[in-house]
Design a protein around this motif. Sequence first.
Motif, short mmCIF file in Angstrom:
data_model
loop_
_atom_site.label_atom_id
_atom_site.label_comp_id
_atom_site.label_asym_id
_atom_site.label_seq_id
_atom_site.Cartn_x
_atom_site.Cartn_y
_atom_site.Cartn_z
N GLU A 168 7.19 3.20 11.81
CA GLU A 168 8.22 2.30 12.33
C GLU A 168 8.49 2.59 13.81
O GLU A 168 8.68 1.66 14.61
CB GLU A 168 9.51 2.43 11.52
N GLY A 169 8.51 3.86 14.18
CA GLY A 169 8.72 4.21 15.57
C GLY A 169 7.62 3.66 16.47
O GLY A 169 7.89 3.17 17.57
N GLU A 170 6.39 3.72 15.98
CA GLU A 170 5.27 3.19 16.76
C GLU A 170 5.38 1.67 16.90
O GLU A 170 5.09 1.10 17.96
CB GLU A 170 3.95 3.56 16.07
N VAL A 171 5.82 0.99 15.82
CA VAL A 171 5.98 -0.47 15.88
C VAL A 171 7.09 -0.86 16.85
O VAL A 171 6.94 -1.79 17.65
CB VAL A 171 6.27 -1.04 14.47
N ILE A 172 8.22 -0.14 16.80
CA ILE A 172 9.33 -0.42 17.74
C ILE A 172 8.85 -0.24 19.17
O ILE A 172 9.13 -1.06 20.05
CB ILE A 172 10.53 0.50 17.46
N GLN A 173 8.11 0.83 19.41
CA GLN A 173 7.60 1.10 20.75
C GLN A 173 6.65 -0.01 21.20
O GLN A 173 6.68 -0.45 22.35
CB GLN A 173 6.87 2.44 20.75
N LEU A 174 5.81 -0.46 20.28
CA LEU A 174 4.85 -1.51 20.59
C LEU A 174 5.54 -2.83 20.92
O LEU A 174 5.22 -3.49 21.91
CB LEU A 174 3.89 -1.70 19.41
N THR A 175 6.53 -3.20 20.11
CA THR A 175 7.23 -4.47 20.33
C THR A 175 8.13 -4.42 21.56
O THR A 175 8.42 -5.44 22.17
CB THR A 175 8.06 -4.87 19.10
N ASN A 176 8.55 -3.21 21.94
CA ASN A 176 9.46 -3.08 23.08
C ASN A 176 8.75 -3.29 24.42
O ASN A 176 9.40 -3.48 25.45
CB ASN A 176 10.11 -1.69 23.07
N THR A 177 7.41 -3.30 24.40
CA THR A 177 6.68 -3.52 25.65
C THR A 177 6.94 -4.92 26.22
O THR A 177 6.76 -5.15 27.41
CB THR A 177 5.16 -3.33 25.45
N GLY A 178 7.40 -5.84 25.37
CA GLY A 178 7.69 -7.19 25.85
C GLY A 178 9.15 -7.42 26.16
O GLY A 178 9.54 -8.53 26.55
N ALA A 179 9.98 -6.37 26.02
CA ALA A 179 11.41 -6.52 26.25
C ALA A 179 11.72 -6.65 27.74
O ALA A 179 11.05 -6.04 28.58
CB ALA A 179 12.17 -5.34 25.66
N SER A 180 12.75 -7.43 28.04
CA SER A 180 13.13 -7.61 29.44
C SER A 180 14.29 -6.71 29.86
O SER A 180 14.66 -6.67 31.03
CB SER A 180 13.51 -9.08 29.69
N GLU A 211 18.40 2.38 26.73
CA GLU A 211 18.29 3.79 26.34
C GLU A 211 18.39 3.93 24.82
O GLU A 211 17.78 4.82 24.23
CB GLU A 211 19.37 4.63 27.01
N SER A 212 19.17 3.07 24.17
CA SER A 212 19.35 3.18 22.72
C SER A 212 18.03 2.92 22.00
O SER A 212 17.73 3.58 20.99
CB SER A 212 20.44 2.22 22.23
N VAL A 213 17.22 1.98 22.50
CA VAL A 213 15.91 1.73 21.90
C VAL A 213 15.00 2.94 22.12
O VAL A 213 14.27 3.36 21.22
CB VAL A 213 15.27 0.45 22.47
N TYR A 214 15.08 3.51 23.31
CA TYR A 214 14.29 4.71 23.62
C TYR A 214 14.62 5.83 22.62
O TYR A 214 13.71 6.45 22.05
CB TYR A 214 14.60 5.16 25.04
N PHE A 215 15.91 6.08 22.39
CA PHE A 215 16.29 7.15 21.47
C PHE A 215 15.93 6.80 20.03
O PHE A 215 15.60 7.68 19.23
CB PHE A 215 17.78 7.47 21.60
N ASP A 216 15.97 5.52 19.69
CA ASP A 216 15.56 5.09 18.35
C ASP A 216 14.09 5.43 18.12
O ASP A 216 13.71 5.93 17.05
CB ASP A 216 15.80 3.58 18.18
N VAL A 217 13.29 5.16 19.13
CA VAL A 217 11.85 5.44 19.02
C VAL A 217 11.60 6.94 18.87
O VAL A 217 10.87 7.37 17.96
CB VAL A 217 11.08 4.90 20.24
N ILE A 218 12.21 7.75 19.73
CA ILE A 218 11.89 9.18 19.66
C ILE A 218 12.52 9.85 18.43
O ILE A 218 11.99 10.85 17.94
CB ILE A 218 12.26 9.93 20.96
N LYS A 219 13.61 9.28 17.92
CA LYS A 219 14.16 9.83 16.67
C LYS A 219 13.22 9.58 15.51
O LYS A 219 13.09 10.41 14.60
CB LYS A 219 15.53 9.20 16.38
N LYS A 220 12.54 8.42 15.52
CA LYS A 220 11.64 8.09 14.42
C LYS A 220 10.26 8.70 14.58
O LYS A 220 9.49 8.75 13.62
CB LYS A 220 11.52 6.56 14.29
N LYS A 221 9.96 9.15 15.78
CA LYS A 221 8.65 9.76 16.01
C LYS A 221 8.78 11.27 16.17
O LYS A 221 8.82 12.01 15.21
CB LYS A 221 7.98 9.10 17.22
N THR A 222 8.89 11.75 17.39
CA THR A 222 8.90 13.20 17.63
C THR A 222 10.02 13.92 16.90
O THR A 222 9.80 14.94 16.24
CB THR A 222 9.03 13.46 19.14
#
Length: 324
Positions: A145-157, A161-172
């Motif tokens: 899920e962290g990888e998917v969030i990171q992938l979909t966030n590449t198109g965000a405008s 920071e909250s998305v960033y922390f969501d990604v690293i909480k689910k990954k590292t």
Amino acid sequence: MDRLEQIKLPVYNEFEVFKQMFDDSLQSSNPLLSEVMTYVKQRKGKMMRPILTLLVAKCFGQIAESTYHAAISLELLHTASLIHDDVVDESDKRRGRASVNALYDNKVSVLVGDYLLATSLKHSALTGRLSLVDLVSCLGQNLSEGEVIQLTNTGASDFSESVYFDVIKKKTAALFAAAAKAGALSVHSSDEMAEKAYLFGEMIGIAFQIKDDIFDYFSSDEIGKPTGNDMQEGKLTLPALYVLNTLQDDAMRQLALKIRSLEANNDEIAAFVQWVKENQGIEYASKVMVEYRDKALLLLSEDMPLDLRTALEVYVDFVIEREK
């Protein structure tokens, strides 16, 4: 004695047992699998997460067979996720060495990752504890899920920071959290202590990832990746997010979006890196990293055996003071 040796000291013998069992788990009678597994064994790192599992387990009881199998399961899952991530990110290096997909190809990499994942699940079953099987399964979900969030966030405008922390909480962070909780569960600690161990690992994992993100702003052969490597993959991390949100510089925000869409050239990325460094991005990220280090230290109990508490304190400091 260096810091890593100081960390391992209370579980030195147990760690040697783990290493042998882990190497044994990477055996295969298939010639191609055996060849790739040999390479995987050669590129294994400091084994920080298994060490954490062993230390936490010894804090709460006596290290058992279930502890070893849990640590192996988590490390195999971690290894599988790295191999798959390199395929997704089209990376040809991992910590300064050729990635599996660079040496072989994507098909082999995906299949080897799948094999490691299956072996991980086998070792989770060998713990004989449903709670540990559930922990490994949930970790697998979090990593994906962290990888998917990171992938979909590449198109965000926006630059959240909250998305960033969501990604690293689910990954590292999820990896460190699971490693700590696995140690507690493997020796039948209480649910309360297991959750406290999970939180301890999560704080460490967040600090660990921020440190990695800071590395990306400095070129070093020791680190194993050139400056701006994350941005070459369209990833904007904490130092950049802070400066973008603080300064609201339209030109740089447009450049950041260009980086995200993989349209920026090397000179543009270098200019962006310099802009972030000149505007306190590294200082901010370092401050946040230390805050998470402090949160982790506060979770250590005064009742722990002194050698184990000291090892865990050194472990937490090592995460933010390491040079690669």
